[in-house]
Design an enzyme around this catalytic site. Sequence first.
Site, PDB file in Angstrom:
ATOM      1  N   ARG A   1      47.392  30.097  36.034  1.00 39.19           N
ATOM      2  CA  ARG A   1      45.931  29.632  36.436  1.00 39.19           C
ATOM      3  C   ARG A   1      45.079  30.962  36.211  1.00 39.19           C
ATOM      4  O   ARG A   1      44.404  30.892  35.061  1.00 39.19           O
ATOM      5  CB  ARG A   1      45.661  29.029  37.784  1.00 39.19           C
ATOM      6  CG  ARG A   1      44.277  28.480  38.159  1.00 39.19           C
ATOM      7  CD  ARG A   1      43.429  29.492  38.427  1.00 39.19           C
ATOM      8  NE  ARG A   1      43.492  30.406  39.704  1.00 39.19           N
ATOM      9  CZ  ARG A   1      42.602  31.274  39.828  1.00 39.19           C
ATOM     10  NH1 ARG A   1      41.547  31.512  39.273  1.00 39.19           N
ATOM     11  NH2 ARG A   1      42.975  32.069  40.878  1.00 39.19           N
ATOM     12  N   ASP A   2      44.970  31.999  36.971  1.00 45.15           N
ATOM     13  CA  ASP A   2      44.089  33.124  36.664  1.00 45.15           C
ATOM     14  C   ASP A   2      44.469  33.844  35.562  1.00 45.15           C
ATOM     15  O   ASP A   2      43.576  34.214  34.634  1.00 45.15           O
ATOM     16  CB  ASP A   2      44.113  34.167  37.968  1.00 45.15           C
ATOM     17  CG  ASP A   2      43.052  34.860  38.298  1.00 45.15           C
ATOM     18  OD1 ASP A   2      42.391  35.056  37.074  1.00 45.15           O
ATOM     19  OD2 ASP A   2      42.934  35.429  39.054  1.00 45.15           O
TER      20      ASP A   2
ATOM     21  N   HIS B   1      44.723  38.861  47.165  1.00 42.90           N
ATOM     22  CA  HIS B   1      44.455  38.760  45.527  1.00 42.90           C
ATOM     23  C   HIS B   1      43.881  39.844  44.823  1.00 42.90           C
ATOM     24  O   HIS B   1      42.637  39.710  44.825  1.00 42.90           O
ATOM     25  CB  HIS B   1      43.826  37.329  45.371  1.00 42.90           C
ATOM     26  CG  HIS B   1      43.692  36.735  43.781  1.00 42.90           C
ATOM     27  ND1 HIS B   1      44.458  35.952  43.414  1.00 42.90           N
ATOM     28  CD2 HIS B   1      42.846  37.290  42.863  1.00 42.90           C
ATOM     29  CE1 HIS B   1      43.963  35.860  42.077  1.00 42.90           C
ATOM     30  NE2 HIS B   1      43.054  36.659  41.732  1.00 42.90           N
TER      31      HIS B   1
ATOM     32  N   HIS C   1      42.935  42.365  41.804  1.00 44.55           N
ATOM     33  CA  HIS C   1      42.755  42.729  40.190  1.00 44.55           C
ATOM     34  C   HIS C   1      42.824  44.317  40.060  1.00 44.55           C
ATOM     35  O   HIS C   1      43.114  44.842  41.071  1.00 44.55           O
ATOM     36  CB  HIS C   1      41.513  42.287  39.885  1.00 44.55           C
ATOM     37  CG  HIS C   1      41.504  40.693  39.486  1.00 44.55           C
ATOM     38  ND1 HIS C   1      41.366  39.999  38.445  1.00 44.55           N
ATOM     39  CD2 HIS C   1      41.550  39.516  40.440  1.00 44.55           C
ATOM     40  CE1 HIS C   1      41.462  38.763  38.622  1.00 44.55           C
ATOM     41  NE2 HIS C   1      41.557  38.503  39.809  1.00 44.55           N
TER      42      HIS C   1
ATOM     43  N   CYS D   1      38.034  36.650  35.668  1.00 45.41           N
ATOM     44  CA  CYS D   1      37.104  35.530  36.085  1.00 45.41           C
ATOM     45  C   CYS D   1      36.103  35.333  34.998  1.00 45.41           C
ATOM     46  O   CYS D   1      35.242  36.386  34.700  1.00 45.41           O
ATOM     47  CB  CYS D   1      36.555  35.644  37.444  1.00 45.41           C
ATOM     48  SG  CYS D   1      35.183  34.369  37.946  1.00 45.41           S
TER      49      CYS D   1
ATOM     50  N   ASN E   1      44.737  40.729  36.711  1.00 39.99           N
ATOM     51  CA  ASN E   1      45.373  40.882  38.052  1.00 39.99           C
ATOM     52  C   ASN E   1      46.492  42.045  38.059  1.00 39.99           C
ATOM     53  O   ASN E   1      46.924  42.432  36.925  1.00 39.99           O
ATOM     54  CB  ASN E   1      46.132  39.480  38.108  1.00 39.99           C
ATOM     55  CG  ASN E   1      45.148  38.239  38.338  1.00 39.99           C
ATOM     56  OD1 ASN E   1      45.032  38.052  39.635  1.00 39.99           O
ATOM     57  ND2 ASN E   1      44.824  37.474  37.212  1.00 39.99           N
TER      58      ASN E   1
END
Length: 287
Positions: free
Chosen positions: A13-14, A203, A205, A236, A245
Amino acid sequence: MSRDVQITDVVMRDGLQDEPLVVSVPDRLRIADALVAAGITRVEAASFVNPARVPQMSGAEELVAGLPHPPGVRWSALALNRRGVDRAVAAGVTEVCLVVSAAEGHSRANAGRGVREALADLAEVVEDNPHVRFTGGVATAFVCPFDGEVTPQRLTEVATAYADIGITRLGLADTLGTADPQHVGRSVGAVRDALPEATIGLHLHNALGQALRTVDLALDLGITRFDAAAGGYGGCPFAPGAHGNIATETLVEHLHRRGVATGIDASLLAKAVTAVEDALHRGSPTS
């Protein structure tokens, strides 16, 4: 293998959402297989968002339908609003990470509305889906590209709003990767003081190479849930300056050196990273 921490891999996803290529559903399923083979049991596989805005996440329904379901593996998806949750539930998703920004600037860029409006909408969504396991994701939990530093008080207000609608599993995101570890620690402490019943994950980065310092501080605070992305991909599209990430393989190596168990096989994880790289090489341009 035992686990002292739980890592959720978010590369599907990310990790893919900010790439200039669209990875096919079959290639994303190959990545899923490789992650599971490495011992990863929590994967955020898709995002149910507008494919016109994030074409990298197109085909989410087809992807979910093709995911394997070995014992112990749990798949989740991300959604920003009712439409996204409805799509995810219709596709068979039972674990959904909702996302609200802590900062107004990012909320309007990412979700097209203010924080209060986003939270009000999600309250009804949660009530209407009692069988879904929701996590309350908080984007720009510490630093916003538009509004600057987010205070612990502001973050606590958003976390408390989640708790008020029945969500006490929280994922706090350093969306840019620039948050000072001490600031993260103060913010986590503030949320814990306000919501001692909450389960908090991070989460992270990694813009300034300090994500592992934040991990160490979080471990000392008793945090045992972390998101990471194989290969260190991610970002993002609606947060200028966001970096990738923390890489799952980097996090796993660091934790193992500390004697912290993850249940993940580092050598097989390397094969998953290769699967991501190969899939991106075969991807199609977004425009």
